[in-house]
Design an enzyme around this catalytic site. Structure first.
Site, PDB file in Angstrom:
ATOM      1  N   TYR A  74     -22.462  13.814  -4.400  1.00 27.70           N
ATOM      2  CA  TYR A  74     -21.329  14.657  -4.808  1.00 27.70           C
ATOM      3  C   TYR A  74     -20.091  14.394  -3.948  1.00 27.70           C
ATOM      4  CZ  TYR A  74     -23.430  17.878  -8.206  1.00 27.70           C
ATOM      5  OH  TYR A  74     -23.978  18.447  -9.324  1.00 27.70           O
TER       6      TYR A  74
ATOM      7  N   LYS B 132     -36.748  10.440  -3.886  1.00 27.39           N
ATOM      8  CA  LYS B 132     -37.014   9.259  -4.716  1.00 27.39           C
ATOM      9  C   LYS B 132     -37.217   8.105  -3.738  1.00 27.39           C
ATOM     10  CE  LYS B 132     -37.380   7.247  -8.738  1.00 27.39           C
ATOM     11  NZ  LYS B 132     -38.451   7.539  -9.712  1.00 27.39           N
TER      12      LYS B 132
ATOM     13  N   ASP C 260     -38.861  12.586 -10.327  1.00 20.70           N
ATOM     14  CA  ASP C 260     -39.273  12.541 -11.740  1.00 20.70           C
ATOM     15  C   ASP C 260     -40.573  13.325 -11.939  1.00 20.70           C
ATOM     16  OD1 ASP C 260     -40.513  10.621 -10.171  1.00 20.70           O
ATOM     17  OD2 ASP C 260     -40.515   9.056 -11.710  1.00 20.70           O
TER      18      ASP C 260
ATOM     19  N   ASP D  97     -29.301  20.058  -8.218  1.00 24.73           N
ATOM     20  CA  ASP D  97     -28.498  20.525  -9.354  1.00 24.73           C
ATOM     21  C   ASP D  97     -29.360  20.512 -10.614  1.00 24.73           C
ATOM     22  OD1 ASP D  97     -26.139  21.188 -10.862  1.00 24.73           O
ATOM     23  OD2 ASP D  97     -26.039  19.090 -11.492  1.00 24.73           O
TER      24      ASP D  97
ATOM     25  N   ASP E 215     -31.607  23.938 -12.568  1.00 24.67           N
ATOM     26  CA  ASP E 215     -31.403  24.377 -13.954  1.00 24.67           C
ATOM     27  C   ASP E 215     -32.737  24.431 -14.694  1.00 24.67           C
ATOM     28  OD1 ASP E 215     -28.634  24.622 -13.759  1.00 24.67           O
ATOM     29  OD2 ASP E 215     -28.280  23.597 -15.663  1.00 24.67           O
TER      30      ASP E 215
HETATM   31  C1  IPM Z   1     -23.904  24.091 -10.089  1.00 27.70           C
HETATM   32  C2  IPM Z   1     -22.899  23.512 -11.060  1.00 27.70           C
HETATM   33  C3  IPM Z   1     -21.880  22.734 -10.251  1.00 27.70           C
HETATM   34  C4  IPM Z   1     -22.607  21.597  -9.564  1.00 27.70           C
HETATM   35  C5  IPM Z   1     -20.679  22.228 -11.058  1.00 27.70           C
HETATM   36  C6  IPM Z   1     -19.987  23.338 -11.805  1.00 27.70           C
HETATM   37  C7  IPM Z   1     -19.705  21.480 -10.201  1.00 27.70           C
HETATM   38  O1  IPM Z   1     -23.545  22.742 -12.003  1.00 27.70           O
HETATM   39  O2  IPM Z   1     -23.484  24.890  -9.228  1.00 27.70           O
HETATM   40  O3  IPM Z   1     -25.082  23.769 -10.212  1.00 27.70           O
HETATM   41  O4  IPM Z   1     -22.817  20.536 -10.167  1.00 27.70           O
HETATM   42  O5  IPM Z   1     -22.995  21.770  -8.415  1.00 27.70           O
HETATM   43 MG    MG Z   2     -25.676  22.820 -11.928  1.00 31.60          MG
END
Ligand code: IPM
Ligand code: MG
Length: 356
Positions: A140, A191, A223, A247, A251
């Protein structure tokens, strides 16, 4: 002692959900919590008002605060802007500017919402995972980065995945400490079969593990970790991983619970100062309609009280109040189920205040 909290509503549903979280803080203030609230601008809202997704003033306010409560940033309106001016830059700038390297993302299944998951109940019942994501390093922020034109005229995009040992060590310690306070199991995700930087990651984690003999350390390739999260998520207690893997995996983990609208997060620096925000985004498609679920933001306030403001008892009261409104059958549309009572954003916030 008065504590200062900077409130950054941001974009999309951000202002609506943050307003409900503020109601909860104000209710606790009436009983002597002593949190002083200040408002600030971030994201697209800040760009519209001040020409930057992270105005210098906001960064100053954030530095002066004991904690930050953020709604969400981003939306289609700002997507055409150049990268440096996009709302996401505001969020990334806060993370980097305040050195919020340790991102805690719990994925907890509320028993009242067991049917919300797309996975079978026996796979997710009782789920309680904590993902610890490195937040200020890795691909990032790695340099060099950009899009360049090669000699033959073709364009090439490039980013750099880098971690210094010290960066791996501090996120590792953060994760081991958290594992110690939970189920004492830590899975480090990398990884290492392909990427040298994560080979170093694994080496550092193993070395750190010697300082935490009471925590059972394991390693998994990313993975496989993604697959295991969907297959048998209850094998995990705490997971620690780099910025980009975190990230993605966070999710996936959030969706195991079926209700991303319920999950809070904390981003901490080395001294316990933190920024707190719901895991979900700005949801521009439902913004302004009064239907967004404010519970993730309200639960983020609980995390803030616990981790940054030394008010664990108040945090527990908020969490218990959220449990009570779920028991009462109140549901925003995202978690609505047969036989429950559908309510909007403000009614949900009011119900939590009443249940406090
Ligand atoms: C998160 C989001 C952010 C990230 C974006 C909005 C920059 O997806 O906080 O997970 O990728 O970190
Ligand atoms: Mg995110």
């Amino acid at each position: 002692m008065t504590k200062k909290v900077l409130v950054l509503p941001g974009d999309g549903i951000g202002p609506e959900i943050v307003a409900e979280a503020v109601k909860v803080i104000e209710a606790l203030n009436r009983e002597g919590l002593g949190v002083e609230l200040e408002q600030g601008l971030v994201g697209g809202a800040a760009y519209d008002a001040a020409g930057s997704p992270l105005p210098e003033r906001t960064l100053e306010q954030a530095r002066a605060a004991d904690a930050i409560l953020l709604g969400a940033v981003g939306g289609p309106k700002w997507e055409p802007l150049e990268r440096a001016l996009r709302p996401e830059k505001g969020l990334l700038g806060l993370r980097a500017g305040l050195e919020l390297f340790s991102n805690l993302r719990p994925a907890v299944l509320y028993p009242q919402l067991a049917d919300a998951s797309t996975l079978r109940p026996e796979v997710v019942a009782g789920l309680d995972i904590m993902i610890v994501r490195e937040l200020t390093g890795g691909i990032y922020f790695g340099e060099p980065r950009g899009i360049r034109t090669l000699e033959n005229g073709e364009r090439q995009g490039y980013n750099t995945l880098v971690y210094r040992e010290s960066e791996i060590e501090r996120i590792g310690r953060s994760a081991f400490e958290i594992a110690r306070k939970r189920g004492r199991k830590l899975c480090s995700v990398d990884k290492a079969n392909v990427l040298e930087v994560t080979e170093l990651w694994r080496e550092v984690m193993i070395r750190l593990g010697k300082d935490y003999p009471d925590v059972e350390l394991s390693h998994m390739y990313v993975d496989n970790a993604a697959m295991q999260l969907v297959k048998w998520p209850k094998q995990f207690d705490v997971m620690v991983t780099d910025n980009m893997f975190g990230d993605i995996l966070s999710d996936a983990a959030a969706m195991l619970t079926g209700s991303i609208g319920m999950l809070p997060s904390a981003s901490l620096d080395a001294h316990g100062k933190g920024m707190y925000e719901p895991i979900h985004g700005s949801a521009p498609d439902i913004a302004g309609q009064g239907v967004a679920n404010p519970l993730a933001t309200i639960l983020s306030v609980a995390m803030m009280l616990r981790y940054s403001l030394d008010a664990g008892a108040a945090a527990e009261r908020i969490e218990a109040a959220v449990g009570r409104v779920l028991d009462q059958g109140l549901r925003t549309p995202d978690i609505m189920a047969a036989g429950m009572q559908q309510v909007g954003t403000a009614a949900m916030g009011d119900a939590v205040v009443a249940a406090l």
